[in-house]
Motif scaffolding. Structure first.
Motif, PDB file in Angstrom:
ATOM      1  N   LEU A  79       0.830  -1.202   0.000  1.00  0.00           N
ATOM      2  CA  LEU A  79       0.000   0.000   0.000  1.00  0.00           C
ATOM      3  C   LEU A  79       0.865   1.252   0.000  1.00  0.00           C
ATOM      4  CD1 LEU A  79      -2.720  -1.047   2.611  1.00  0.00           C
ATOM      5  CD2 LEU A  79      -3.068  -0.721   0.157  1.00  0.00           C
ATOM      6  N   GLU A  81       2.157   4.950  -0.916  1.00  0.00           N
ATOM      7  CA  GLU A  81       1.376   6.144  -1.211  1.00  0.00           C
ATOM      8  C   GLU A  81       1.655   6.720  -2.588  1.00  0.00           C
ATOM      9  OE1 GLU A  81       0.484   9.030   1.819  1.00  0.00           O
ATOM     10  OE2 GLU A  81       1.280   7.683   3.366  1.00  0.00           O
ATOM     11  N   GLY A  86      -3.296   2.997  -2.512  1.00  0.00           N
ATOM     12  CA  GLY A  86      -2.532   3.117  -1.284  1.00  0.00           C
ATOM     13  C   GLY A  86      -2.647   4.509  -0.687  1.00  0.00           C
TER      14      GLY A  86
END
Length: 282
Positions: A79, A81, A86
């Motif tokens: 996940l 970013e 995410g």
């Protein structure tokens, strides 16, 4: 004095109306993220858990985002970013917003997606297009809906459908005999070309759904009725959201719960513009 629900209370209510056990085996429904014990004062309803609706939930200081479509249909191990999903997960967690989804379990249910779409079109005497039994309150449930309308024509009914479905870039595509009479109408919110035969066997005059593919639609029209109305996936499922909002608010009022439920009116079709093609055939 009014009281507050928690995320867990909202989930329990949704499970009564749209049991997760009735979702398709491939589906992923329920609480995606969030603390079940977190108090809930404001809920935002949306079709899609995408950047736009996540930002809407954050900017509006909602406690819970309840969507029709799941965030993930397949497992994920990472996940980061720099990945859109995410980033959404991280943003929701930082904002302390729970994310919950009700998908195919809401499609088939009484007062679910299919019912809401049929009611939006004004269908009477509705029943499931494909019955899947009865819920605990003895309501027949199942895929799609079929019902009747005052006798009209394909063209006139298409005008009516275009007026009542929420506006979006996709619009409405029509296939079949535009002058044919219409009395019986079948609907299925979201992708529905797997139910073309069911609509024909039910003797529908029109079948409204979304995401119709070229070959199944072409082969169907060659065989005759029903005429096909292809709207957008988003537009055929959004009508459930106001129905759900009213149900939640009525339940909260009956239990003296302080709760605000709002519906996102943001169109989350993937298309941003419809451009007619004008080139020649030579």
């Amino acid at each position: 004095m009014s009281k507050l629900w928690t995320v867990s209370d909202v989930i329990a209510m949704m499970e009564r109306w749209y049991p997760s056990r009735t979702a398709h085996t491939w589906d992923r429904v329920g609480l995606v993220l969030g603390n079940p014990q977190q108090p809930v004062k404001r809920i935002l309803l949306a079709v899609d858990p995408v950047k736009a609706t996540v930002n809407e939930a954050i900017s509006g200081a909602y406690d819970m985002l309840l969507t029709h479509h799941p965030l993930y249909l397949r497992g994920t191990s990472f996940l980061p970013e720099n990945d859109p999903k995410g980033r959404m997960v991280a943003s929701l967690i930082r904002a302390n917003i729970a994310l919950y989804t009700a998908h195919t379990n809401a499609d088939i249910a009484h007062k679910g997606v299919a019912d809401a779409l049929g009611e939006r079109l004004g269908l009477r005497d509705m029943r499931p297009l494909i019955s899947e039994g009865y819920d605990t309150e003895k309501h027949e449930i199942g895929t799609g809906r079929i019902g009747c309308v005052e006798t009209t024509t394909v063209t006139a009914f298409a005008d009516h459908v275009a007026r009542v479905l929420p506006a979006g870039t996709h619009g409405l595509f029509i296939g079949g005999d535009i002058d044919a009479p219409v009395r019986t109408v079948a609907v299925s919110g979201g992708a529905g070309d797997q139910f073309l035969d069911a609509a024909r066997q039910a003797k529908a005059d029109v079948y409204l759904t979304a995401d119709l593919r070229h070959h199944p639609a072409s082969e169907h029209c060659e065989k005759g009725t029903p005429a096909l109305f292809c709207a957008s996936h988003w537009a055929t499922e959004w009508p459930w959201l106001p129905v759900l909002a009213n149900r939640i608010q009525a339940e909260a009022a009956a239990e003296n719960v302080s709760l605000s439920v709002e519906v996102s009116t943001m169109c989350t079709e993937p298309w941003i513009r419809h451009q007619p093609t004008l080139g020649g055939l030579q």
